[in-house]
Design a protein around this motif. Structure first.
Motif, PDB file in Angstrom:
ATOM      1  N   GLY A 173      48.137  23.338  45.203  1.00 22.88           N
ATOM      2  CA  GLY A 173      49.265  23.984  45.452  1.00 22.88           C
ATOM      3  C   GLY A 173      49.654  23.921  47.067  1.00 22.88           C
ATOM      4  N   PRO A 174      50.142  24.843  47.683  1.00 25.40           N
ATOM      5  CA  PRO A 174      50.706  24.735  48.903  1.00 25.40           C
ATOM      6  C   PRO A 174      49.055  25.649  49.527  1.00 25.40           C
ATOM      7  N   ALA A 175      48.881  25.033  50.785  1.00 21.18           N
ATOM      8  CA  ALA A 175      47.575  25.345  51.448  1.00 21.18           C
ATOM      9  C   ALA A 175      47.950  26.502  52.319  1.00 21.18           C
ATOM     10  N   PRO A 176      47.007  27.245  52.603  1.00 21.77           N
ATOM     11  CA  PRO A 176      47.439  28.303  53.870  1.00 21.77           C
ATOM     12  C   PRO A 176      46.963  27.538  55.222  1.00 21.77           C
ATOM     13  N   GLY A 177      48.000  28.089  56.182  1.00 24.78           N
ATOM     14  CA  GLY A 177      47.660  27.474  57.530  1.00 24.78           C
ATOM     15  C   GLY A 177      46.475  27.959  58.087  1.00 24.78           C
ATOM     16  N   GLU A 178      46.115  27.183  59.222  1.00 27.26           N
ATOM     17  CA  GLU A 178      44.639  27.765  59.829  1.00 27.26           C
ATOM     18  C   GLU A 178      44.888  28.973  60.496  1.00 27.26           C
ATOM     19  N   SER A 179      46.154  29.283  60.968  1.00 29.65           N
ATOM     20  CA  SER A 179      46.372  30.793  61.359  1.00 29.65           C
ATOM     21  C   SER A 179      46.411  31.695  60.461  1.00 29.65           C
ATOM     22  N   ASP A 180      46.631  31.272  59.323  1.00 29.18           N
ATOM     23  CA  ASP A 180      46.567  32.213  57.980  1.00 29.18           C
ATOM     24  C   ASP A 180      45.031  32.937  57.589  1.00 29.18           C
ATOM     25  N   LEU A 181      44.299  31.807  58.069  1.00 26.04           N
ATOM     26  CA  LEU A 181      42.806  32.261  57.514  1.00 26.04           C
ATOM     27  C   LEU A 181      42.190  32.997  58.388  1.00 26.04           C
ATOM     28  N   PRO A 182      41.688  34.429  58.114  1.00 32.12           N
ATOM     29  CA  PRO A 182      40.905  35.323  58.563  1.00 32.12           C
ATOM     30  C   PRO A 182      39.428  34.844  58.700  1.00 32.12           C
ATOM     31  N   GLU A 183      38.893  35.299  60.210  1.00 29.24           N
ATOM     32  CA  GLU A 183      37.451  34.660  60.158  1.00 29.24           C
ATOM     33  C   GLU A 183      36.690  35.693  59.670  1.00 29.24           C
ATOM     34  N   PRO A 184      35.519  35.582  58.571  1.00 26.94           N
ATOM     35  CA  PRO A 184      34.610  36.443  58.064  1.00 26.94           C
ATOM     36  C   PRO A 184      33.724  36.984  59.199  1.00 26.94           C
ATOM     37  N   GLU A 185      33.306  38.313  59.073  1.00 29.62           N
ATOM     38  CA  GLU A 185      32.262  38.669  59.786  1.00 29.62           C
ATOM     39  C   GLU A 185      30.947  38.211  59.817  1.00 29.62           C
ATOM     40  N   ARG A 186      30.719  37.776  58.681  1.00 31.47           N
ATOM     41  CA  ARG A 186      29.353  37.147  58.398  1.00 31.47           C
ATOM     42  C   ARG A 186      29.668  35.853  57.609  1.00 31.47           C
ATOM     43  N   ALA A 187      28.878  34.571  57.710  1.00 29.24           N
ATOM     44  CA  ALA A 187      29.226  33.512  57.114  1.00 29.24           C
ATOM     45  C   ALA A 187      29.261  33.424  55.441  1.00 29.24           C
ATOM     46  N   THR A 188      28.259  34.409  54.947  1.00 24.11           N
ATOM     47  CA  THR A 188      28.266  34.656  53.253  1.00 24.11           C
ATOM     48  C   THR A 188      29.268  35.560  53.015  1.00 24.11           C
ATOM     49  N   GLU A 189      30.073  36.108  53.719  1.00 23.41           N
ATOM     50  CA  GLU A 189      31.215  37.121  53.096  1.00 23.41           C
ATOM     51  C   GLU A 189      32.511  36.557  52.650  1.00 23.41           C
ATOM     52  N   ALA A 190      32.951  36.869  51.698  1.00 27.25           N
ATOM     53  CA  ALA A 190      34.310  36.603  51.082  1.00 27.25           C
ATOM     54  C   ALA A 190      35.388  37.368  51.675  1.00 27.25           C
ATOM     55  N   VAL A 191      36.436  36.861  51.997  1.00 21.09           N
ATOM     56  CA  VAL A 191      37.633  37.645  52.709  1.00 21.09           C
ATOM     57  C   VAL A 191      38.703  37.751  52.113  1.00 21.09           C
ATOM     58  N   VAL A 192      39.436  38.716  51.644  1.00 20.87           N
ATOM     59  CA  VAL A 192      40.557  38.895  51.008  1.00 20.87           C
ATOM     60  C   VAL A 192      41.750  39.147  51.952  1.00 20.87           C
ATOM     61  N   PHE A 193      42.778  38.186  51.931  1.00 17.31           N
ATOM     62  CA  PHE A 193      44.052  38.210  52.858  1.00 17.31           C
ATOM     63  C   PHE A 193      45.339  37.926  52.368  1.00 17.31           C
ATOM     64  N   GLU A 194      46.441  38.147  53.034  1.00 20.64           N
ATOM     65  CA  GLU A 194      47.567  37.575  52.561  1.00 20.64           C
ATOM     66  C   GLU A 194      48.323  36.462  53.259  1.00 20.64           C
ATOM     67  N   TRP A 195      48.988  35.614  52.600  1.00 17.78           N
ATOM     68  CA  TRP A 195      49.805  34.643  53.473  1.00 17.78           C
ATOM     69  C   TRP A 195      50.823  34.222  52.631  1.00 17.78           C
ATOM     70  N   SER A 196      51.949  33.605  53.479  1.00 16.58           N
ATOM     71  CA  SER A 196      53.111  32.958  52.707  1.00 16.58           C
ATOM     72  C   SER A 196      53.331  31.744  52.983  1.00 16.58           C
ATOM     73  N   SER A 197      54.147  31.030  52.036  1.00 20.17           N
ATOM     74  CA  SER A 197      54.738  29.754  52.114  1.00 20.17           C
ATOM     75  C   SER A 197      55.705  29.567  51.392  1.00 20.17           C
ATOM     76  N   GLY A 198      56.728  29.020  51.863  1.00 24.89           N
ATOM     77  CA  GLY A 198      58.076  28.662  51.009  1.00 24.89           C
ATOM     78  C   GLY A 198      58.710  29.931  50.444  1.00 24.89           C
TER      79      GLY A 198
END
Length: 181
Positions: free
Chosen positions: A99-124
């Protein structure tokens, strides 16, 4: 199969990529390399290379293109119907998306590489709740990490809470009515 600079195609056409010294050393250790090759249609080809003989790379490398349906085919069937799965290259460009992909600016950086991060983003005009996770490929395949993003429309995520709120109110009223009777 590349032997002495010559390419012998067994099935289909795979253009062997140019490998850096670190990837060549990785092959000498007997481990495979994973390379993304840009295709003319805009999609990336996933190539997996192994040495015919790790002790003598000049004997040739065996390259195969990994079929996309093998990598991505079963993922959509195991997810909720409204879920959107995206696999992103380290550059943020989508390798695969349902489906729609989040933009690079929508992706938060994790504190650690093995960490999952929950976030919100919008499209259309649609709001999504998503989670991102990095898949570390450096040790096993000498490749940059991929990012997996699983998104679901915010309305479908919060719908059970709305139904609970409505049901809970009716349950309280029913309980009060039973007590009064």
């Amino acid at each position: 199969l590349a032997r002495g600079g010559r390419v012998v195609s067994l099935l289909g056409r795979v253009t062997p990529p140019i490998l850096d010294p670190a990837q060549q050393e990785h092959l000498r250790s007997g481990r495979p390399v994973l390379v993304l090759q840009d295709a003319p249609a805009g999609a990336s080809r996933v190539l997996l290379g192994r040495p015919v003989d790790p002790a003598a790379l000049e004997r040739g490398l065996l390259w195969a293109e990994v079929r996309p349906e093998y990598l991505w085919g079963e993922s959509a069937a195991a997810l909720p119907p409204a879920a959107v799965t995206c696999v992103l290259r380290s550059s943020g460009v989508a390798l695969y998306c349902t489906g729609p992909a989040p933009g690079e600016s929508d992706l938060p950086e994790p504190e650690r590489a093995t960490e999952a991060v929950v976030f919100e983003w919008s499209s259309g005009g649609q709001d999504y709740i998503a989670s991102r996770y990095s898949v570390f490929l450096q040790f096993g395949f000498r490749a940059p990490p991929w990012t997996i993003v699983l998104s679901e429309p915010k309305a479908s995520v919060l719908a059970p809470a709305g139904r609970f709120r409505q049901t809970f109110g009716l349950t309280v009223l029913l309980a009060l009515w039973v007590v009064l009777v």
